[in-house]
Design an enzyme around this catalytic site. Structure first.
Site, PDB file in Angstrom:
ATOM      1  N   ARG A  46      34.641   8.357 -69.627  1.00 15.10           N
ATOM      2  CA  ARG A  46      36.140   9.075 -69.989  1.00 15.10           C
ATOM      3  C   ARG A  46      36.643   8.508 -71.341  1.00 15.10           C
ATOM      4  O   ARG A  46      37.520   9.164 -71.798  1.00 15.10           O
ATOM      5  CB  ARG A  46      37.020   8.598 -68.709  1.00 15.10           C
ATOM      6  N   HIS A 178      17.064  -0.301 -55.967  1.00 14.40           N
ATOM      7  CA  HIS A 178      16.285  -1.119 -56.835  1.00 14.40           C
ATOM      8  C   HIS A 178      15.309  -1.960 -56.301  1.00 14.40           C
ATOM      9  O   HIS A 178      14.485  -2.615 -57.123  1.00 14.40           O
ATOM     10  CB  HIS A 178      17.455  -1.882 -57.899  1.00 14.40           C
ATOM     11  N   LYS A 182      11.236  -3.759 -57.474  1.00 14.71           N
ATOM     12  CA  LYS A 182      10.844  -5.405 -57.722  1.00 14.71           C
ATOM     13  C   LYS A 182       9.257  -5.407 -57.502  1.00 14.71           C
ATOM     14  O   LYS A 182       8.675  -4.989 -56.613  1.00 14.71           O
ATOM     15  CB  LYS A 182      11.542  -6.002 -56.796  1.00 14.71           C
ATOM     16  N   ASP A 235      26.227  -2.764 -47.949  1.00 21.84           N
ATOM     17  CA  ASP A 235      25.900  -3.203 -49.303  1.00 21.84           C
ATOM     18  C   ASP A 235      24.354  -3.616 -49.465  1.00 21.84           C
ATOM     19  O   ASP A 235      23.559  -2.998 -50.321  1.00 21.84           O
ATOM     20  CB  ASP A 235      26.770  -4.540 -49.664  1.00 21.84           C
ATOM     21  N   HIS A 240      18.577  -2.136 -49.097  1.00 23.11           N
ATOM     22  CA  HIS A 240      17.473  -2.945 -49.423  1.00 23.11           C
ATOM     23  C   HIS A 240      16.783  -3.550 -48.537  1.00 23.11           C
ATOM     24  O   HIS A 240      15.431  -3.706 -48.222  1.00 23.11           O
ATOM     25  CB  HIS A 240      18.021  -4.140 -50.207  1.00 23.11           C
ATOM     26  N   LYS A 340      26.908 -13.477 -49.065  1.00 22.93           N
ATOM     27  CA  LYS A 340      27.231 -13.836 -50.414  1.00 22.93           C
ATOM     28  C   LYS A 340      27.540 -15.333 -50.143  1.00 22.93           C
ATOM     29  O   LYS A 340      27.987 -15.880 -49.186  1.00 22.93           O
ATOM     30  CB  LYS A 340      28.360 -13.115 -50.639  1.00 22.93           C
TER      31      LYS A 340
HETATM   32  C1  BG6 Z   1      23.136  -4.559 -54.956  1.00 22.94           C
HETATM   33  C2  BG6 Z   1      24.375  -5.258 -54.359  1.00 22.94           C
HETATM   34  O1  BG6 Z   1      22.711  -3.413 -54.487  1.00 22.94           O
HETATM   35  O2  BG6 Z   1      22.172  -5.622 -54.998  1.00 22.94           O
HETATM   36  C3  BG6 Z   1      24.853  -6.517 -54.817  1.00 22.94           C
HETATM   37  O3  BG6 Z   1      25.461  -4.015 -54.531  1.00 22.94           O
HETATM   38  C4  BG6 Z   1      23.880  -7.598 -54.830  1.00 22.94           C
HETATM   39  O4  BG6 Z   1      26.046  -6.895 -53.855  1.00 22.94           O
HETATM   40  C5  BG6 Z   1      22.593  -7.162 -55.376  1.00 22.94           C
HETATM   41  O5  BG6 Z   1      24.138  -8.622 -55.274  1.00 22.94           O
HETATM   42  C6  BG6 Z   1      21.297  -7.829 -55.343  1.00 22.94           C
HETATM   43  O6  BG6 Z   1      20.372  -7.574 -55.960  1.00 22.94           O
HETATM   44  P1  BG6 Z   1      19.227  -8.661 -56.651  1.00 22.94           P
HETATM   45  O7  BG6 Z   1      18.351  -7.790 -57.272  1.00 22.94           O
HETATM   46  O8  BG6 Z   1      19.967  -9.488 -57.545  1.00 22.94           O
HETATM   47  O9  BG6 Z   1      18.851  -9.341 -55.184  1.00 22.94           O
END
Ligand code: BG6
Length: 489
Positions: A46, A178, A182, A235, A240, A340
């Site tokens: 933006r 993501h 890995k 999250d 994951h 966290k």
């Molecule tokens: C993200 C989350 O998808 O993954 C984050 O939104 C988290 O909160 C992160 O910290 C962790 O990823 P990684 O690769 O550091 O384990």
């Protein structure tokens, strides 16, 4: 192998993800000659800015990235010359008109649209892309990469899938997680199905329980606004951790292609019965961290973090006992935990095997049983713990371990998860992306937990001190079955 020629269009180009992850990953791919010579990037945001300013902003992210080991100015300048900026509002049809015109200037008609935007922007972007015909594949491919969170519950994920399916074919859609990029995560299937030794004991006859941990020592940083809405379950677990669980538990795919792998993962998720509210009460723990002192420095609690409402009920920690009701795993608990501000950053999968039927040796009972630990990060590797005779005249068994460590076995550091997945998307390989039925199956497990939690909004949440191993209630979850978490301290 190189990626195909392509114009990568990034929506949310001035955001954190673009600067910290996407551009460093692309730059490292360029440095490794993985990108086609005809590869271009258009960033859409933006903010008003010219190409030079945009490139300068991205350069800062790249220079700070640990992924780029030796930053070379000449290489950056070469890479940056492929980047341009388009300022525009995602809601406005004009933005897409300009984008279509810009795209028509390139010699390649291949396009990859990367949505690095807030989830609420996804439907309108997709619709507007279709309004100017950019989903069509008349002269080249058109692909869509969608970031998590993919909806916030089963209903919204279904709706999003429906909207996407109105415009794109499923083979054009890359739902990115993501973790699947890995190296250590990709190795789970190689470890299991590339070796005859482990797979023969990878089932309920031999496995007592499985622990999947993703502990983070950091807090939420500047993302409190997002995290406050999402919490640890949405999250980390809904994507994951469920992916790690699927890779650990799935049967062998017919082939290592996208549909075969996604079919087998979906079977695992479908075998996990959604919990009743009573089960949620007895098989889940959620908690929030409270202020504490770590290494002499005081660390705020969740409620003291900037932009967190003082009455926030968002969980910053979650532990679950999930059951996979199929022939391979019936009766074996899969314990998942993430949070966290825990004692240490560690992501691992620990498979605990049954004790031998009889014990002859003094102290054998106090030994941990055999455990295979897949260390996802940090200190990437795999270890197997077992008992050995203590040397000398002793007849005691003591725990020892066999260890494989990536750093000593392989000279080269692996590419980042985003580099791996971007390259897959540019090459058209969907194997490491989540299929539409996959995200729905994930939410089918998670949504009843969220619903049951929301229904007890009067009950105060357990807490844990920042920098600790988590709430003691999470220990109770396993003690009940005679099990214990591995220490993350
Ligand atoms: C993200 C989350 O998808 O993954 C984050 O939104 C988290 O909160 C992160 O910290 C962790 O990823 P990684 O690769 O550091 O384990």
């Amino acid at each position: 192998p190189r990626a195909e020629p392509c114009v990568l269009v990034i929506f949310g180009a001035t955001g954190d993800l673009t600067q910290r992850k996407l551009i460093p990953a692309l730059f490292s791919l360029a440095n490794n000659q993985c990108l086609a010579s005809d590869f271009q990037i258009i960033g859409i945001g933006r903010r008003e800015m010219d190409d030079a300013r945009f490139r300068e902003q991205l350069r800062e992210g790249v220079a700070q990235s640990s992924e780029i080991r030796a930053f070379k100015e000449a290489a950056w300048n070469d890479f940056a010359s492929r980047i341009s900026y388009l300022s525009g509002n995602f809601l406005e049809p004009d933005t897409y008109q300009s984008l279509a015109e810009r795209l028509a200037e390139f010699s390649t008609a291949n396009r990859l649209f990367y949505l690095a935007t807030a989830p609420s922007a996804t439907p309108v972007i997709i619709q507007r892309l279709a309004d100017v015909g950019l989903e069509r594949e008349d002269r080249g491919f058109s692909r869509l990469v969608v970031e998590k969170p993919f909806g916030h519950d089963l209903e919204s994920a279904r709706e999003l899938n429906r909207l996407i399916a109105e415009v794109f074919e499923e083979r054009q859609v890359y739902r990115i997680d993501h973790y699947l990029g890995k190296e250590t995560v990709q190795n789970v299937l190689f470890f299991r199905f590339g070796n005859a030794l482990f797979e023969s004991v990878w089932n309920r006859n031999h496995v007592e329980y499985v622990e999947i941990t993703a502990a983070e020592s950091l807090g939420v940083g500047s993302r409190a606004g997002y995290y406050q809405e999402s919490g640890a379950l949405r999250d980390m677990v809904a994507n994951h951790l469920l992916q790690l669980l699927a890779l650990t538990a799935m049967d062998a795919p017919v082939e290592l292609d996208a549909d075969s792998v996604n079919d087998k993962k979906a079977e695992v998720w479908r075998s996990i019965r959604p919990m009743t509210s009573d089960e949620v009460a007895s098989r889940t723990v959620r908690a929030q961290y409270v202020a504490s002192t770590i290494d002499g420095a005081s660390v705020p609690g969740w409620h003291e973090e900037p932009n967190v409402p003082s009455d926030s009920r968002t969980e910053t920690y979650v532990a679950l006992d999930l059951r996979i009701d199929n022939w391979r795993w019936a009766g074996v608990p899969f314990y998942l935990r993430t949070g966290k501000r825990l004692a240490r950053q560690v992501t691992e999968i620990a498979v605990h095997f049954r004790q031998p039927p009889l014990s002859f040796f003094p102290c054998q009972d106090c030994l941990q049983s055999n455990v295979i630990i897949l260390r996802i990060q940090p200190d990437e590797g795999i270890s197997l713990t077992f008992g050995a005779k203590e040397p000398g005249t002793s007849r005691r068994a003591v725990p020892v371990s066999m260890d494989f460590c990536y750093h000593s076995a392989f000279a080269e550091a692996p590419p980042s998860a985003y580099a791996v997945l971007l390259l897959d998307a540019l090459r058209g390989d969907l194997t490491q992306f989540t299929r539409c039925d996959g995200v729905e199956a994930q939410w089918r497990i998670m949504t009843p937990i969220e619903t049951a939690w929301a229904a007890c909004d009067g009950v105060s949440l357990p807490t844990y001190a920042a920098g600790s191993e988590g709430p003691h209630e999470a220990d109770g979850l396993l003690e009940w079955n005679g099990h214990a978490w591995r220490s993350i301290g």
